[in-house]
Design a protein around this motif. Structure first.
Motif, PDB file in Angstrom:
ATOM      1  N   VAL A 180       0.859  -1.180   0.000  1.00  0.00           N
ATOM      2  CA  VAL A 180       0.000   0.000   0.000  1.00  0.00           C
ATOM      3  C   VAL A 180       0.892   1.226   0.000  1.00  0.00           C
ATOM      4  O   VAL A 180       1.719   1.412   0.878  1.00  0.00           O
ATOM      5  CB  VAL A 180      -0.925   0.024   1.230  1.00  0.00           C
ATOM      6  N   ALA A 181       0.773   2.056  -1.002  1.00  0.00           N
ATOM      7  CA  ALA A 181       1.594   3.264  -1.101  1.00  0.00           C
ATOM      8  C   ALA A 181       0.895   4.235  -2.030  1.00  0.00           C
ATOM      9  O   ALA A 181       0.018   3.872  -2.804  1.00  0.00           O
ATOM     10  CB  ALA A 181       2.987   2.931  -1.625  1.00  0.00           C
ATOM     11  N   SER A 182       1.295   5.514  -1.929  1.00  0.00           N
ATOM     12  CA  SER A 182       0.690   6.515  -2.792  1.00  0.00           C
ATOM     13  C   SER A 182       1.040   6.241  -4.241  1.00  0.00           C
ATOM     14  O   SER A 182       0.253   6.493  -5.139  1.00  0.00           O
ATOM     15  CB  SER A 182       1.182   7.910  -2.381  1.00  0.00           C
ATOM     16  N   LYS A 183       2.250   5.688  -4.487  1.00  0.00           N
ATOM     17  CA  LYS A 183       2.644   5.251  -5.813  1.00  0.00           C
ATOM     18  C   LYS A 183       3.042   3.797  -5.721  1.00  0.00           C
ATOM     19  O   LYS A 183       3.866   3.416  -4.891  1.00  0.00           O
ATOM     20  CB  LYS A 183       3.821   6.087  -6.336  1.00  0.00           C
ATOM     21  N   VAL A 184       2.444   2.963  -6.553  1.00  0.00           N
ATOM     22  CA  VAL A 184       2.671   1.528  -6.454  1.00  0.00           C
ATOM     23  C   VAL A 184       4.079   1.187  -6.939  1.00  0.00           C
ATOM     24  O   VAL A 184       4.492   1.587  -8.024  1.00  0.00           O
ATOM     25  CB  VAL A 184       1.624   0.759  -7.280  1.00  0.00           C
ATOM     26  N   ASP A 185       4.820   0.440  -6.118  1.00  0.00           N
ATOM     27  CA  ASP A 185       6.125  -0.067  -6.505  1.00  0.00           C
ATOM     28  C   ASP A 185       5.898  -1.330  -7.328  1.00  0.00           C
ATOM     29  O   ASP A 185       5.410  -2.341  -6.805  1.00  0.00           O
ATOM     30  CB  ASP A 185       6.941  -0.388  -5.250  1.00  0.00           C
ATOM     31  N   PRO A 186       6.226  -1.332  -8.628  1.00  0.00           N
ATOM     32  CA  PRO A 186       5.914  -2.500  -9.460  1.00  0.00           C
ATOM     33  C   PRO A 186       6.636  -3.756  -9.015  1.00  0.00           C
ATOM     34  O   PRO A 186       6.131  -4.860  -9.181  1.00  0.00           O
ATOM     35  CB  PRO A 186       6.365  -2.067 -10.863  1.00  0.00           C
ATOM     36  N   TYR A 187       7.831  -3.614  -8.440  1.00  0.00           N
ATOM     37  CA  TYR A 187       8.594  -4.782  -8.013  1.00  0.00           C
ATOM     38  C   TYR A 187       8.017  -5.376  -6.730  1.00  0.00           C
ATOM     39  O   TYR A 187       7.925  -6.596  -6.590  1.00  0.00           O
ATOM     40  CB  TYR A 187      10.066  -4.406  -7.824  1.00  0.00           C
ATOM     41  N   ALA A 188       7.638  -4.533  -5.778  1.00  0.00           N
ATOM     42  CA  ALA A 188       6.997  -5.023  -4.558  1.00  0.00           C
ATOM     43  C   ALA A 188       5.671  -5.703  -4.895  1.00  0.00           C
ATOM     44  O   ALA A 188       5.334  -6.750  -4.329  1.00  0.00           O
ATOM     45  CB  ALA A 188       6.780  -3.879  -3.580  1.00  0.00           C
TER      46      ALA A 188
END
Length: 276
Positions: free
Chosen positions: A25-33
């Motif tokens: 969960v983040a304001s910008k999605v980390d594609p690797y996570a």
């Protein structure tokens, strides 16, 4: 030489996480996570059962060989189980990076080889677990490569092998950079039957054959169009896709839809096999 997916998976492998997958969960999605979370849903990195992949348990009593170790994402998980780790890769920098990555694990021993694996500088009947993911599509002689993997495994050893799935590879044929399908990258596309035949002809008994990775298949397709660097894949196409997939995974039937999509277009096919 690693495939793009293996590089992405290695980049995504973090420090130990909760036993149950938790969507990032983040304001910008980390594609690797997000990709790591997706992989866990597909059966990878199960800390509760000590399975590197479903059906492939690793314990402190094992001697595990990873051929084509890359950046060490797989063996880091296995090192955390306390196994003896043997790594082999043609890239000396990758071997050194993986050696360093394993230094914070309770692996009871770490042995490193820089080699083209033809032959492997390892004695017969050494390993109880053998891993080689996203490598066979790169090698000149898959049968000879697998013969070496079989030679160094003990009787009863388990094997975890994966190659790209043809559904994803064929989708990318006219989209990917030209070098993606040139030596030393992917020089062959293996059908499901070809993959199973290679493994069986090498003398291994196939236990399971599965596939996963719709998320990465679509991400890679958009990656070629976005023309960004892997170290900073910041582009609206990729960002929107990651946001969409994260929203889907958080939906009530997200896991069911993922399973259906993985069955249609999969990034990888995985075989678990045993040496008689």
């Amino acid at each position: 030489m690693l495939s793009l997916l293996k590089k992405l998976t290695a980049m995504a492998t973090p420090a130990p996480a909760p036993t149950q997958p938790v969507a990032p969960v983040a304001s910008k999605v980390d594609p690797y996570a997000l990709g790591l979370y997706d992989a866990k849903l597909s059966g990878w990195f199960n800390q509760e059962t000590n399975e590197l992949f479903k059906g492939f348990e690793v314990s402190a009593q094992d001697t595990l060989l990873d051929v084509g170790c890359g950046d060490g994402g797989n063996v880091h998980f296995c090192g955390m189980r306390g196994a003896k780790i043997i790594i082999a890769d043609i890239d000396a920098a990758k071997v050194d990076a993986t050696r360093q990555r394993l230094s914070d694990t309770p692996a009871r021993e770490v042995e490193c080889h820089v080699t083209d694996c033809n032959p492997l500088p390892i004695a017969d009947a050494t390993a109880t677990r053998v891993v080689s993911t996203e490598v066979i599509e790169h090698v000149d002689d898959p049968a000879q490569f697998l013969a070496e993997l079989v030679r160094v495994g003990k009787s009863g050893a388990l094997y975890l092998l994966s190659v790209p799935h043809p559904s994803s590879e064929n989708l990318q044929k006219d989209i990917a950079a030209a070098e993606y399908f040139q030596k030393p990258h992917h020089i062959r596309i293996l059908s499901e039957e070809q993959f199973k035949t290679l493994v069986s002809d090498a003398g291994l008994e196939i236990i399971s054959h599965s596939q996963y990775g719709f998320y990465w298949s679509m991400w890679m397709l958009l990656f070629w169009e976005a023309k960004v660097d892997l170290s900073n894949p910041d582009h609206p196409l990729l960002n929107h896709w990651a946001e969409t997939w994260q929203a889907l995974m958080a939906s009530p039937r997200g896991a069911q839809i993922k399973q259906a999509l993985d069955a249609v277009v999969a990034k990888s096919q995985v075989i678990i096999a045993r040496k008689p």
